[in-house]
Design a protein around this motif. Structure first.
Motif, PDB file in Angstrom:
ATOM      1  N   PHE B 161     -43.620  78.302  -4.845  1.00 36.72           N
ATOM      2  CA  PHE B 161     -42.976  78.890  -4.725  1.00 36.72           C
ATOM      3  C   PHE B 161     -44.058  80.406  -5.988  1.00 36.72           C
ATOM      4  N   SER B 162     -45.168  80.254  -6.313  1.00 35.59           N
ATOM      5  CA  SER B 162     -46.732  81.012  -6.313  1.00 35.59           C
ATOM      6  C   SER B 162     -45.930  82.210  -5.639  1.00 35.59           C
ATOM      7  N   PRO B 163     -46.368  81.776  -4.560  1.00 36.16           N
ATOM      8  CA  PRO B 163     -46.420  83.041  -3.198  1.00 36.16           C
ATOM      9  C   PRO B 163     -45.135  83.969  -3.058  1.00 36.16           C
ATOM     10  N   MET B 164     -43.471  82.733  -3.269  1.00 35.58           N
ATOM     11  CA  MET B 164     -42.621  83.333  -3.524  1.00 35.58           C
ATOM     12  C   MET B 164     -42.184  84.779  -4.757  1.00 35.58           C
ATOM     13  N   THR B 165     -42.882  84.351  -5.685  1.00 33.53           N
ATOM     14  CA  THR B 165     -42.813  85.212  -6.607  1.00 33.53           C
ATOM     15  C   THR B 165     -43.260  86.199  -6.181  1.00 33.53           C
ATOM     16  N   GLU B 166     -43.864  85.956  -6.432  1.00 36.44           N
ATOM     17  CA  GLU B 166     -45.234  87.411  -6.101  1.00 36.44           C
ATOM     18  C   GLU B 166     -44.626  88.314  -5.037  1.00 36.44           C
ATOM     19  N   ARG B 167     -44.437  87.638  -4.045  1.00 36.51           N
ATOM     20  CA  ARG B 167     -43.704  88.739  -2.577  1.00 36.51           C
ATOM     21  C   ARG B 167     -42.296  89.084  -3.445  1.00 36.51           C
ATOM     22  N   PHE B 168     -41.397  88.264  -3.699  1.00 38.94           N
ATOM     23  CA  PHE B 168     -40.143  89.068  -3.943  1.00 38.94           C
ATOM     24  C   PHE B 168     -39.603  88.627  -5.837  1.00 38.94           C
ATOM     25  N   GLY B 169     -40.828  88.512  -6.128  1.00 45.16           N
ATOM     26  CA  GLY B 169     -40.331  89.094  -8.032  1.00 45.16           C
ATOM     27  C   GLY B 169     -39.809  87.787  -8.790  1.00 45.16           C
ATOM     28  N   ASP B 170     -40.613  87.603  -9.760  1.00 51.28           N
ATOM     29  CA  ASP B 170     -40.039  86.434 -10.887  1.00 51.28           C
ATOM     30  C   ASP B 170     -38.527  86.009 -10.876  1.00 51.28           C
ATOM     31  N   SER B 171     -38.029  86.958 -10.683  1.00 50.98           N
ATOM     32  CA  SER B 171     -36.373  86.273 -10.109  1.00 50.98           C
ATOM     33  C   SER B 171     -36.463  85.048 -10.006  1.00 50.98           C
ATOM     34  N   VAL B 172     -36.919  85.152  -8.467  1.00 49.61           N
ATOM     35  CA  VAL B 172     -37.195  83.965  -7.489  1.00 49.61           C
ATOM     36  C   VAL B 172     -36.523  82.472  -8.324  1.00 49.61           C
ATOM     37  N   ILE B 173     -37.091  82.415  -9.570  1.00 54.46           N
ATOM     38  CA  ILE B 173     -37.800  81.160 -10.479  1.00 54.46           C
ATOM     39  C   ILE B 173     -36.815  81.554 -11.715  1.00 54.46           C
ATOM     40  N   ASP B 174     -36.332  82.502 -12.595  1.00 53.01           N
ATOM     41  CA  ASP B 174     -35.699  83.091 -13.708  1.00 53.01           C
ATOM     42  C   ASP B 174     -35.328  82.225 -14.070  1.00 53.01           C
ATOM     43  N   ASN B 175     -34.069  81.675 -13.029  1.00 54.81           N
ATOM     44  CA  ASN B 175     -32.866  80.232 -13.643  1.00 54.81           C
ATOM     45  C   ASN B 175     -33.673  78.762 -13.598  1.00 54.81           C
ATOM     46  N   SER B 176     -35.245  78.658 -13.370  1.00 59.64           N
ATOM     47  CA  SER B 176     -35.493  77.205 -13.436  1.00 59.64           C
ATOM     48  C   SER B 176     -36.829  77.641 -14.526  1.00 59.64           C
ATOM     49  N   PRO B 177     -36.486  76.814 -15.882  1.00 59.70           N
ATOM     50  CA  PRO B 177     -37.284  77.570 -16.923  1.00 59.70           C
ATOM     51  C   PRO B 177     -38.421  76.203 -16.857  1.00 59.70           C
TER      52      PRO B 177
END
Lengths: 233, 204
Positions: B161-177
């Motif tokens: 998830f760290s590369p996912m958010t780097e690449r596609f934005g924080d919104s990827v895990i915004d709903n997963s506090p």
């Protein structure tokens, strides 16, 4: 009976899990009612080979929408162990293999066993692509490609490993879940679907498959399974 | 002392989890990386024509998860008992499936189509998984995926998830506090932070 003989007998019964009901967890394995293919069969083979009782819960695709939300990750198979739930087919198989002496004799052999199980996982994933294809002509083409590109090269590689290990088994000197995984995939799925031609240059793999097929507990299981759950579609 | 040689592309990809396990436990290893063009040179020497491969005193082990699991078990990062170990395995297997789901996206050359496949992947695969994952994290109640302390499962989620958010934005895990908090926690572990700052910068 001498005390030590008594304890040795208990010890061996624990190892072969013949009659130790009070120490045996209650297992429920949940999956679709695909009789042969599918991701639950390796665990069923492990249970069977180890002589461990389990409830083989099978449901139809129409029942799935009701069952889905009750699973940890909306997927099956899941294994209930005294009510606690474990998901992911390989995590389940690995847990059972380690518990029932089918994961190799030490950490290194366990890792090798894992490696082979994960190879099969990749092959199942690759097979899923043509399996899901709706157009029959395209499906035939994809399956052909799968056999010539993916299966053929893997068979060559695993034959080489079998030769290198030189015991008749994939890992170490005895049967592991790795052998069961290769049997389940290559015999139950590939051979049934495509015939045995792919094994013509792989005598060691063929020999391994035949050996697993003939194991008394495996034979008993497959005969029971095939009569109770005849192959669909 | 055992000699570890981890052989993989000069990428994070499927080699990174093993690297994170070793760095977290501060275990020395040879981090052997090669560029994509060099692959034909190394392919034939691998057990199944794939990498990563871990050589343990020269003996090869293939399959990214078998490697990372072996290292996690050898070095105390796999869970406190058999049940926890299998729970950790389960989570890492989930990540394996998610990684596989990113392949069509990564290999799509048409930018518009790539965006479309990504959105579908996020909506149909990632988000439903994250909803369930949040429930599991809440249920476990410790901030970690398994038991009371960090395992390789937490590193696996960070690794994906760290590369996912780097690449596609924080919104990827915004709903997963809870996942967000876990990923941040791992990112701030000194050994991990140090490794991430000094590792080769790669696209994947």
């Amino acid at each position: 009976m001498l005390i030590e003989t008594f304890y040795r007998q208990i010890g061996s019964e624990i190892v072969t899990n013949k009659s130790f009901k009070f120490s045996m967890p209650v297992y429920k394995l949940h999956y679709f009612n695909n009789p042969r293919r599918g991701r639950a069969e390796l665990s069923r083979l492990i249970f069977s080979q180890a002589g461990v009782q389990f409830e083989d819960v099978r449901f139809s695709h129409s029942e799935w929408p009701n069952i889905k939300p009750t699973t940890p990750f909306s997927q099956v198979p899941i294994l209930e162990v005294d009510g606690q739930v474990l998901a992911q087919s390989n995590a389940i198989a690995r847990y059972l293999a380690r518990k029932y002496g089918l994961a190799g004799k030490d950490e290194w052999e366990q890792a090798q066993t894992d490696m082979y199980i994960e190879n099969i996982h990749d092959l199942l994933n690759a097979a899923a692509v043509p399996f899901m294809e709706k157009d029959p002509a395209k499906q035939k083409e994809l399956y052909q490609k799968f056999m010539t590109d993916t299966i053929a090269s893997h068979v060559v590689a695993v034959e080489k490993q079998l030769k290198k290990n030189n015991t008749g088994y994939l890992v170490g000197k005895q049967l592991t879940a790795a052998d069961l995984a290769y049997y389940a995939f290559f015999s139950d799925f590939i051979e049934v679907k495509f015939g045995g031609a792919f094994l013509k240059d792989a005598p060691l793999l063929k020999s391994l498959i035949d050996r697993v097929k003939a194991l008394p507990n495996i034979k008993k299981w497959t005969e029971f399974r095939d009569s109770k759950y005849p192959e669909e579609n | 002392m055992v000699h570890y040689k981890l052989i993989y592309f000069n990428l994070r990809g499927r080699g990174e989890l093993a690297r994170l396990v070793l760095h977290h436990q501060e275990v020395a290893f040879e981090d052997f990386r090669f560029e994509r063009e060099e692959w034909p040179k190394y392919k034939a020497g691998t057990p199944f024509g794939q990498v990563p491969v871990l050589e343990v005193d020269g003996k090869p082990l293939a399959q990214s998860n078998a490697i990372a699991r072996y290292l996690a078990r050898q070095h105390g990062l796999a869970g406190q008992n058999e049940w926890e170990q299998s729970q950790a395995d389960m989570y890492v297997d989930c990540i394996y499936d998610l990684i596989s789901g990113t392949r069509p996206i990564i290999y799509e050359t048409d930018k518009e189509k790539q965006k479309e496949i990504l959105q579908k992947f996020l909506k149909e695969t990632v988000n439903p998984h994250l909803e369930k994952l949040e429930q599991q994290l809440i249920k476990n109640g410790t901030g970690f995926l398994v038991g009371k302390s960090i395992t390789w499962a937490d590193l696996a989620y960070y690794s994906f998830f760290s590369p996912m958010t780097e690449r596609f934005g924080d919104s990827v895990i915004d709903n997963s506090p809870h996942l967000k908090k876990l990923v941040e926690h791992v990112a701030n572990i000194p050994q991990i932070k140090k490794y991430v700052e000094t590792r080769p910068k790669t696209t994947l």
